[in-house]
Motif scaffolding. Sequence first.
Motif, PDB file in Angstrom:
ATOM      1  N   SER A 290       0.849  -1.186   0.000  1.00  0.00           N
ATOM      2  CA  SER A 290       0.000   0.000   0.000  1.00  0.00           C
ATOM      3  C   SER A 290       0.884   1.234   0.000  1.00  0.00           C
ATOM      4  O   SER A 290       2.090   1.165   0.271  1.00  0.00           O
TER       5      SER A 290
ATOM      6  N   TYR B  11      -2.023  -0.380  -3.776  1.00  0.00           N
ATOM      7  CA  TYR B  11      -3.194   0.165  -3.084  1.00  0.00           C
ATOM      8  C   TYR B  11      -2.910   1.618  -2.721  1.00  0.00           C
ATOM      9  O   TYR B  11      -1.863   1.914  -2.145  1.00  0.00           O
TER      10      TYR B  11
ATOM     11  N   HIS C 156      -8.080   2.573  -2.248  1.00  0.00           N
ATOM     12  CA  HIS C 156      -8.161   1.157  -2.618  1.00  0.00           C
ATOM     13  C   HIS C 156      -7.572   0.327  -1.481  1.00  0.00           C
ATOM     14  O   HIS C 156      -6.360   0.295  -1.286  1.00  0.00           O
TER      15      HIS C 156
ATOM     16  N   GLN D 258      -7.269  -3.713  -5.741  1.00  0.00           N
ATOM     17  CA  GLN D 258      -6.055  -3.091  -6.244  1.00  0.00           C
ATOM     18  C   GLN D 258      -6.366  -1.928  -7.173  1.00  0.00           C
ATOM     19  O   GLN D 258      -7.437  -1.835  -7.765  1.00  0.00           O
TER      20      GLN D 258
END
Length: 649
Positions: free
Chosen positions: A435, A464, A468, A473
């Motif tokens: 992320s 991410y 998201h 994704q």
Amino acid sequence: MISAALSLTCLALLQGCVPSLTRAETVLTVNSNINGNATSPVMYGLLYEDVYHSGDGGLYSEVIQNRAFQGTSVNNNQGPYQTLQYWHTRGADTLTLDNDAPLLTTALPWHMRVDVAKGATGATGFWNEGYWGMNITTKTRYAANFYLRGTYQGEILAAFWSNTTNSMLGSTTFHVNQKDSDGWVPYAQTFTTTSSAPDEKNTFHLTFDGGSVAGRSLRFQMISVFQQTFKNSHNGLRMDLAEALVELGGKFLRLPGGNNLEGIASPYRWKWNETIGPIINRPGRPGTWGYVTTDGLGLLEMMQWCIDMNLEPILAVWGGLYLDGEVISESDLEPYIDDVMNELEFLLGPSTSTWGKVRASLGYQDPFKIKYVEISNEDFLNGGIPSYIGYRFRRFADAIKRQYPDMKIISSIWAGYFNGAFPDNTIQDLHDYLSVSDMVSKFDGYDHAPRNQPVLVGEYAAIYDDQHTNGNQLDNPTLQSATSEAVYFLGLERNADVIVGICHGALIKSLHDEPDNVAMIKHSPNALTRSMSYYVAKLFGTNFGTETVSVSGNVGFGPLYWAATKNADGKHFIKIVNYGGAASTPITVVVPGKTNTAILKTLTAKDKYSTNLPGDMQSIWTETNVQPSGASRYSFTLSGSYISAVLVV
């Protein structure tokens, strides 16, 4: 005329920030007199694997899909895969998949039989869809090839057609005079088109006189059309994609890369010796990513790619694990070790050696130079760790080191898995799909890493962003995700003594195959889109020195981050990233002794969720001159809450 203050306010609004939010001046002082660490000569690089038609239908310049009837879709690992998919009749004939002897080669046991109807007259034949279209332009040339078996005297017309305009774009004529007893006869011609297509909706046709073959059959194999390749290399790369890769400034190519090396199941691993020589001797195989790969872009083509782009090869070899979890036992491992040693002899051996002689016969008299060999790929998957640390890594590494003592060996798993038994100075390949917050948190992740355990970040991507989460994704890199990758790069550059290199986990993907997943570049048959991640990688990879430089600031890290390198000639690269900070950030960089004009390069966009899409490029790249003021002081303002910058001075 809009005032400078108003311009900053407008940009701040676009970026979703409070207009009045302006950070106090940040002063960064470059300490060039403090000796830094030598940086890796291959810090930024490329990863290639045939994933989501990045090779076949992408970087590989072949425009015909299913050219040798090896098959297309892979929905399981059972087979058979051979089909006539993407081929269509256009007249009084029927197309049938056939394996009637004699075969063209044992590697290609199936061919297309064209049965012409009794009483047929006029032109008949068949056509191919390509990889969801074709790029047809007058700016390049095309090489058409096919093998024919059967009795025919007359002409065969090879032509491109536009489905949009229903018109012929260009053609070439083959003059044929052969009998069935002649066996398989090759035909090849190079030609240019008379018109460029308005879009990618184009097809390739072979037509012949139906009356001359009425009630009989002709057999075709290896029907191939290459668009002109990058640097005109044989069996080579699609030019626009290759040129985009050159722009990145990468220094290495990790090949053959990723899970496609391992194979979905036995026996479908990547077999190097089945990817060399004439393409009619390459059987291809069910690939890992849902389709049959031709292996046209094989080992030697990848090595030529390294030559053409001056890239250091980082070679991965198969290490005894299939993706379905099958592991080769220690007692059965020796033939696979021998296969790796044969591969290395093919690449590195003298032309008098057994496999070096084969390489020389294929046009490469001199051995290649390879410094890095990685044993397998992602052996932390599918239960591979126990056998990898138990015997597989050691057996392959020992065999390679005995023959090539200077070879740098790379482990596909983290050193920590070895429970303290990881060999010193062995490189560990770490993959970070993270992320944006985790990517930024890695800024200081290598500050205290063991210096005798160097790291190759063989795959990375911010997948991410803060919109998201929970497994959803990103469809494409955003400004925010790319800027988080820039912060990550800074952390690697700060630890350049332990970081060997870094490459994105998804270099190229087809828009047809994977429109909803991040990649550096996405392509259609006639276009490509460079992502936000592409431009961040280009900014960093093309502005990197040979030695780290200490930089001290009047503030701590976050949301502003920085690092610097320099070259032997004294050129400095000071990189600064604003990740979610003020919309306007005044910065002064002090570089003692410097009085020359600096260049400030920046990458940003209108807001943090901006993304580059086909026909909608939202990234903003700027290059401006910055004059020194006072005692080697370079002052400028970064406009944007998410912005990556490098000052070259």
